[in-house]
Design a protein around this motif. Structure first.
Motif, short mmCIF file in Angstrom:
data_model
loop_
_atom_site.label_atom_id
_atom_site.label_comp_id
_atom_site.label_asym_id
_atom_site.label_seq_id
_atom_site.Cartn_x
_atom_site.Cartn_y
_atom_site.Cartn_z
N SER A 202 0.84 -1.20 0.00
CA SER A 202 0.00 0.00 0.00
C SER A 202 0.87 1.25 0.00
O SER A 202 1.92 1.29 0.64
CB SER A 202 -0.91 0.03 1.23
N VAL A 203 0.38 2.26 -0.73
CA VAL A 203 0.96 3.60 -0.68
C VAL A 203 -0.03 4.47 0.08
O VAL A 203 -1.22 4.50 -0.24
CB VAL A 203 1.19 4.16 -2.09
N ARG A 204 0.47 5.15 1.11
CA ARG A 204 -0.39 5.94 1.99
C ARG A 204 0.10 7.39 2.00
O ARG A 204 1.29 7.65 2.17
CB ARG A 204 -0.33 5.36 3.41
N GLY A 205 -0.83 8.33 1.79
CA GLY A 205 -0.46 9.73 1.81
C GLY A 205 -1.69 10.61 1.80
O GLY A 205 -2.81 10.13 1.54
N LEU A 211 -1.97 13.90 -4.99
CA LEU A 211 -2.27 14.66 -6.19
C LEU A 211 -1.01 15.34 -6.73
O LEU A 211 -0.78 15.38 -7.95
CB LEU A 211 -3.35 15.69 -5.89
N LEU A 212 -0.19 15.87 -5.84
CA LEU A 212 1.08 16.47 -6.27
C LEU A 212 1.99 15.44 -6.92
O LEU A 212 2.69 15.73 -7.90
CB LEU A 212 1.79 17.11 -5.07
N LEU A 213 1.99 14.23 -6.40
CA LEU A 213 2.79 13.15 -6.98
C LEU A 213 2.27 12.78 -8.36
O LEU A 213 3.05 12.66 -9.32
CB LEU A 213 2.77 11.92 -6.06
N ALA A 214 0.95 12.60 -8.49
CA ALA A 214 0.37 12.21 -9.77
C ALA A 214 0.59 13.26 -10.84
O ALA A 214 0.74 12.94 -12.03
CB ALA A 214 -1.12 11.94 -9.60
N SER A 215 0.65 14.54 -10.44
CA SER A 215 0.81 15.63 -11.40
C SER A 215 2.27 15.93 -11.71
O SER A 215 2.56 16.84 -12.49
CB SER A 215 0.14 16.89 -10.86
N ARG A 216 3.20 15.21 -11.08
CA ARG A 216 4.64 15.42 -11.24
C ARG A 216 5.12 16.75 -10.66
O ARG A 216 6.20 17.24 -11.02
CB ARG A 216 5.06 15.33 -12.72
N LEU A 217 4.33 17.36 -9.80
CA LEU A 217 4.78 18.57 -9.12
C LEU A 217 5.62 18.24 -7.90
O LEU A 217 6.26 19.12 -7.33
CB LEU A 217 3.58 19.43 -8.71
N ALA A 267 -4.03 23.95 -7.10
CA ALA A 267 -5.11 24.51 -6.30
C ALA A 267 -5.16 23.87 -4.92
O ALA A 267 -5.33 24.56 -3.91
CB ALA A 267 -6.45 24.32 -7.02
N ALA A 268 -5.00 22.54 -4.86
CA ALA A 268 -5.03 21.84 -3.57
C ALA A 268 -3.87 22.26 -2.69
O ALA A 268 -4.03 22.47 -1.48
CB ALA A 268 -4.99 20.32 -3.80
N SER A 269 -2.68 22.39 -3.30
CA SER A 269 -1.51 22.80 -2.52
C SER A 269 -1.67 24.23 -2.00
O SER A 269 -1.36 24.53 -0.84
CB SER A 269 -0.25 22.69 -3.39
N ALA A 270 -2.17 25.14 -2.87
CA ALA A 270 -2.37 26.52 -2.45
C ALA A 270 -3.41 26.61 -1.34
O ALA A 270 -3.26 27.38 -0.38
CB ALA A 270 -2.80 27.37 -3.66
#
Length: 279
Positions: A202-205, A211-217, A267-270
């Motif tokens: 499992s990956v937990r976060g 979302l930042l990981l999936a977006s490569r940010l 947006a989520a990070s901000a």
């Protein structure tokens, strides 16, 4: 005990020596960063220097190409060092420009990837944990279909190429504790399916970090280093899946998916930073 060939023993010693040298270099770099932080304070300079971070990553990319290193390897390692340097200087790791530099610099003139501006009203946007009771009312079948569609879009090319064959008959989980959500994915009939049962890894976060990981940010290594992501269970299975995502060329992800992920992650990070600043 099986006798180890001399050549293997010698090569292992050489690798151990290089590993020791790398750690010594990291220790030396940390001392220089501490001295740099003091010099910045004395000179009245800001602790954070986004342009410098981007230059470090760009230089590393160029050297990696000349040395024939795998794409992204130098960037992941340098991102870890930059994150550690920011922590030493007391800079908020969640706002690291080094991680944002992992995403291509937007071109002027209305590029769809241009970062969204922050807005004071974001501080009133509830954090993910406030959405958990509402999301629990969404039928599991709807959640599974949405997840399968989203992951299928993101991994369409490796799915068609058969690169996800290692997931056949296996189960890997995604846990989002602040949303109270957890899913189990596996490969069935050439498609990723949301399954029942317990995952083998499992990956937990948090919702924002995933979302930042999936977006490569954000880079996976940086998130794991900062303990913002956790990998549990069958480590080999989890690392195999993560390495596949690291090798996935971002430009081959459908443009619409990239735009949605990029803007959603920003947006989520901000919103997260605005909420923290208002507490």
């Amino acid at each position: 005990m099986e006798q180890v060939p001399i050549a293997v023993s010698l090569l292992r010693r050489g690798i151990d020596g290089l590993d020791d040298a790398l750690l010594l270099l990291v220790a030396g770099r940390r001392r220089l960063v501490a001295g740099l932080a003091s010099a910045k304070r004395r000179g009245g300079l800001p602790a954070s220097d986004p342009e410098r971070e981007r230059a470090v990553l760009a230089r590393g990319d160029g050297l990696a190409r000349r040395l024939g290193l795998p794409a992204g390897l130098a960037r992941r390692q340098l991102s870890l060092l930059i994150a550690d340097g920011r922590a030493l200087q007391g800079i908020d790791a969640h706002t690291s420009t080094a991680s944002h530099a992992l995403f291509p610099t937007p071109r002027p003139g209305g590029d769809p990837m241009t970062p969204l501006p922050t807005h004071p009203a974001l501080r009133w946007f509830p954090p993910p944990r406030r959405w958990a009771p509402l999301l629990r009312r969404v039928p599991q079948a709807w959640q599974r279909r949405l997840l399968e569609h989203a992951v299928g879009q993101l991994l369409d090319k490796p799915l068609r190429a058969g690169d996800l064959g290692f997931l056949q008959g296996r189960r890997i989980g995604i846990e989002v504790p602040d949303l109270g959500l957890a899913w189990v994915l596996g490969l069935e009939d050439g498609r990723l399916r949301a399954l029942g049962g317990q995952p083998e890894a499992s990956v937990r976060g948090s919702a924002t970090d995933l979302l930042l990981l999936a977006s490569r940010l954000e880079d996976a290594d940086t998130l794991f280093f900062q303990r913002r992501l956790e990998l549990t269970g069958d480590t080999e299975l989890g690392l195999t899946a993560r390495n596949l995502l690291d090798r996935l060329p971002w430009e081959e992800v459908p443009l619409a998916v990239r735009i949605v992920l990029h803007r959603g992650a920003l947006a989520a990070s901000a919103a997260r930073e605005a909420w923290r600043a208002s507490r």
